[in-house]
Design an enzyme around this catalytic site. Sequence first.
Site, PDB file in Angstrom:
ATOM      1  NE  ARG A  13      -1.415   2.615   2.790  1.00  0.00           N
ATOM      2  CZ  ARG A  13      -0.947   3.758   3.261  1.00  0.00           C
ATOM      3  NH1 ARG A  13      -0.742   4.794   2.459  1.00  0.00           N
ATOM      4  NH2 ARG A  13      -0.651   3.892   4.539  1.00  0.00           N
ATOM      5  CG  ASP A  14       2.944   4.391   3.122  1.00  0.00           C
ATOM      6  OD1 ASP A  14       3.319   5.198   2.260  1.00  0.00           O
ATOM      7  OD2 ASP A  14       2.747   4.713   4.305  1.00  0.00           O
ATOM      8  CG  HIS A 206       2.347   4.720   9.256  1.00  0.00           C
ATOM      9  ND1 HIS A 206       1.888   3.690   8.472  1.00  0.00           N
ATOM     10  CD2 HIS A 206       2.819   5.659   8.375  1.00  0.00           C
ATOM     11  CE1 HIS A 206       2.063   3.984   7.190  1.00  0.00           C
ATOM     12  NE2 HIS A 206       2.627   5.177   7.109  1.00  0.00           N
ATOM     13  CG  HIS A 208       6.758   7.792   6.104  1.00  0.00           C
ATOM     14  ND1 HIS A 208       6.813   7.295   4.829  1.00  0.00           N
ATOM     15  CD2 HIS A 208       5.498   7.550   6.540  1.00  0.00           C
ATOM     16  CE1 HIS A 208       5.631   6.784   4.498  1.00  0.00           C
ATOM     17  NE2 HIS A 208       4.807   6.928   5.524  1.00  0.00           N
ATOM     18  CB  CYS A 239       1.761  10.701   1.548  1.00  0.00           C
ATOM     19  SG  CYS A 239       0.229  11.516   1.051  1.00  0.00           S
ATOM     20  CG  ASN A 248       6.102   3.384   5.174  1.00  0.00           C
ATOM     21  OD1 ASN A 248       5.834   3.553   3.999  1.00  0.00           O
ATOM     22  ND2 ASN A 248       5.223   3.534   6.137  1.00  0.00           N
TER      23      ASN A 248
HETATM   24  N1  COA Z   1     -12.680   4.442  -4.874  1.00  0.00           N
HETATM   25  C1  COA Z   1     -12.807   4.578  -6.208  1.00  0.00           C
HETATM   26  N2  COA Z   1     -13.231   5.674  -6.817  1.00  0.00           N
HETATM   27  C2  COA Z   1     -13.583   6.706  -6.034  1.00  0.00           C
HETATM   28  C3  COA Z   1     -13.474   6.651  -4.641  1.00  0.00           C
HETATM   29  C4  COA Z   1     -13.014   5.452  -4.061  1.00  0.00           C
HETATM   30  N3  COA Z   1     -12.867   5.328  -2.748  1.00  0.00           N
HETATM   31  N4  COA Z   1     -13.893   7.808  -4.134  1.00  0.00           N
HETATM   32  C5  COA Z   1     -14.251   8.591  -5.163  1.00  0.00           C
HETATM   33  N5  COA Z   1     -14.046   7.922  -6.322  1.00  0.00           N
HETATM   34  C6  COA Z   1     -14.292   8.411  -7.667  1.00  0.00           C
HETATM   35  C7  COA Z   1     -15.707   8.898  -7.869  1.00  0.00           C
HETATM   36  O1  COA Z   1     -16.526   7.828  -8.239  1.00  0.00           O
HETATM   37  C8  COA Z   1     -15.527   9.902  -8.964  1.00  0.00           C
HETATM   38  O2  COA Z   1     -15.342   9.238 -10.177  1.00  0.00           O
HETATM   39  P1  COA Z   1     -15.780   9.877 -11.579  1.00  0.00           P
HETATM   40  O3  COA Z   1     -14.944  11.097 -11.763  1.00  0.00           O
HETATM   41  O4  COA Z   1     -15.472   8.801 -12.556  1.00  0.00           O
HETATM   42  O5  COA Z   1     -17.249  10.185 -11.400  1.00  0.00           O
HETATM   43  C9  COA Z   1     -14.205  10.559  -8.624  1.00  0.00           C
HETATM   44  O6  COA Z   1     -13.489   9.573  -7.872  1.00  0.00           O
HETATM   45  C10 COA Z   1     -14.349  11.821  -7.815  1.00  0.00           C
HETATM   46  O7  COA Z   1     -15.176  11.557  -6.679  1.00  0.00           O
HETATM   47  P2  COA Z   1     -15.271  12.547  -5.428  1.00  0.00           P
HETATM   48  O8  COA Z   1     -16.108  11.929  -4.384  1.00  0.00           O
HETATM   49  O9  COA Z   1     -15.652  13.920  -5.929  1.00  0.00           O
HETATM   50  O10 COA Z   1     -13.806  12.533  -4.901  1.00  0.00           O
HETATM   51  P3  COA Z   1     -12.763  13.717  -4.851  1.00  0.00           P
HETATM   52  O11 COA Z   1     -12.365  14.131  -6.190  1.00  0.00           O
HETATM   53  O12 COA Z   1     -13.253  14.714  -3.849  1.00  0.00           O
HETATM   54  O13 COA Z   1     -11.515  12.916  -4.229  1.00  0.00           O
HETATM   55  C11 COA Z   1     -10.769  11.048  -2.870  1.00  0.00           C
HETATM   56  C12 COA Z   1     -11.576  12.345  -2.928  1.00  0.00           C
HETATM   57  C13 COA Z   1     -10.610  10.696  -1.428  1.00  0.00           C
HETATM   58  C14 COA Z   1     -11.523   9.975  -3.619  1.00  0.00           C
HETATM   59  C15 COA Z   1      -9.391  11.248  -3.550  1.00  0.00           C
HETATM   60  O14 COA Z   1      -8.822  12.427  -3.111  1.00  0.00           O
HETATM   61  C16 COA Z   1      -8.461  10.106  -3.270  1.00  0.00           C
HETATM   62  O15 COA Z   1      -8.708   8.980  -3.681  1.00  0.00           O
HETATM   63  N6  COA Z   1      -7.334  10.377  -2.609  1.00  0.00           N
HETATM   64  C17 COA Z   1      -6.337   9.368  -2.345  1.00  0.00           C
HETATM   65  C18 COA Z   1      -5.625   9.670  -1.102  1.00  0.00           C
HETATM   66  C19 COA Z   1      -4.493   8.692  -0.859  1.00  0.00           C
HETATM   67  O16 COA Z   1      -4.551   7.539  -1.188  1.00  0.00           O
HETATM   68  N7  COA Z   1      -3.416   9.209  -0.245  1.00  0.00           N
HETATM   69  C20 COA Z   1      -2.274   8.441   0.068  1.00  0.00           C
HETATM   70  C21 COA Z   1      -2.435   7.630   1.300  1.00  0.00           C
HETATM   71  S1  COA Z   1      -2.604   8.537   2.785  1.00  0.00           S
HETATM   72 ZN    ZN Z   2       2.771   6.329   5.382  1.00  0.00          ZN
END
Ligand code: COA
Ligand code: ZN
Length: 305
Positions: A13-14, A206, A208, A239, A248
């Site tokens: 994951r990370d 956790h 890094h 991240c 990490n």
């Molecule tokens: N899994 C899959 N798709 C997702 C999702 C999820 N958990 N959450 C939202 N989506 C999709 C929506 O379906 C939408 O898709 P579309 O554009 O095809 O319609 C799109 O993402 C935007 O959805 P929205 O709810 O408006 O999300 P957002 O743009 O506000 O983004 C997150 C929010 C959380 C989904 C996004 O910022 C994210 O995935 N961040 C990842 C953070 C991460 O992993 N960080 C590292 C580890 S700490």
């Molecule tokens: Zn981390």
Amino acid sequence: MNRKLHIQEVVTRDGFQIEPIFIPTAEKVKLINALSQTGVRKIEVTSFVSPKAVPQLKDAATVFENIERNEHVTYTALVPNVKGAIRAIEAGADEINLVMSVSESHNIKNVQKTTEQSLHEFKEILKMTKGTNIVVNGSLATSFGCPFEGEIPEQRLFHFLQTYVEELELDSVTFADTTGMAHPRQVENRMKKAVEMYPTLPITVHFHNTRGMGLANVIAAINAGITRFDAALGGLGGCPFAPGATGNICTEDLVHMLDAIGYETAVDVDKLIALSKQLPKLIGKDVPGQVVKAGKITDLHPMDE
Ligand code: COA
Ligand code: ZN
């Protein structure tokens, strides 16, 4: 001494979320299956996040579908919102790891939400997990420092800890040092207070190793009574939404150190080292881990070498 410590592996994951190349699904599955046989207590398999935000983990459901479960290992997944929770539950995750940053700025950068919005999502998710046997862990990212805001005030950290434990009634909590800004004195002070507040709460740290303080912070946390540690094979990780993020703490380096001190982790360091040696082939570059290069302190050399 001889306290038992839990080692929890987060490389798929990370570790993989920040790699510029996509690690093939079959390779992820193979690595998780092998890690399941090393003695680690928990594996963070993947994240159920937007595939646009983290394309490296777009295969989350397929990975879960294909891994062979070891009944002694908890298979967890990072989840930021309701959609992620639905996907994780469908995939059969044993645990959901909810993530929110203590820093308002980093939470917006990472998951496009205010902390208030994140907590609202979490309450909706808890309605779905209530009455099931899915464990819900809550991660507090940037628990020590934030790349945008600097040191996180203690009061703010413990406010959210209290929200997680008393309002949301989460099963367990992780304090994450997202970009390696924690230092040992701060870790020892904060973790002592957290343990005092909730003596029976399972707490993970956790860390890094961004500024070389990762393993020192582990010792500080142990001194405060913490027994659960996240780490990534080879020291991969970071991240993608935090400037300057790096790996990490390295799982084999961590276990090697704890073995030397005499803690019990039940993890086979030789198996970890063997797996870490395979990482450069997967990611196309060297890993930050050190023991994999230097060998263990018990690996001696003939004098005429
Ligand atoms: N899994 C899959 N798709 C997702 C999702 C999820 N958990 N959450 C939202 N989506 C999709 C929506 O379906 C939408 O898709 P579309 O554009 O095809 O319609 C799109 O993402 C935007 O959805 P929205 O709810 O408006 O999300 P957002 O743009 O506000 O983004 C997150 C929010 C959380 C989904 C996004 O910022 C994210 O995935 N961040 C990842 C953070 C991460 O992993 N960080 C590292 C580890 S700490
Ligand atoms: Zn981390």
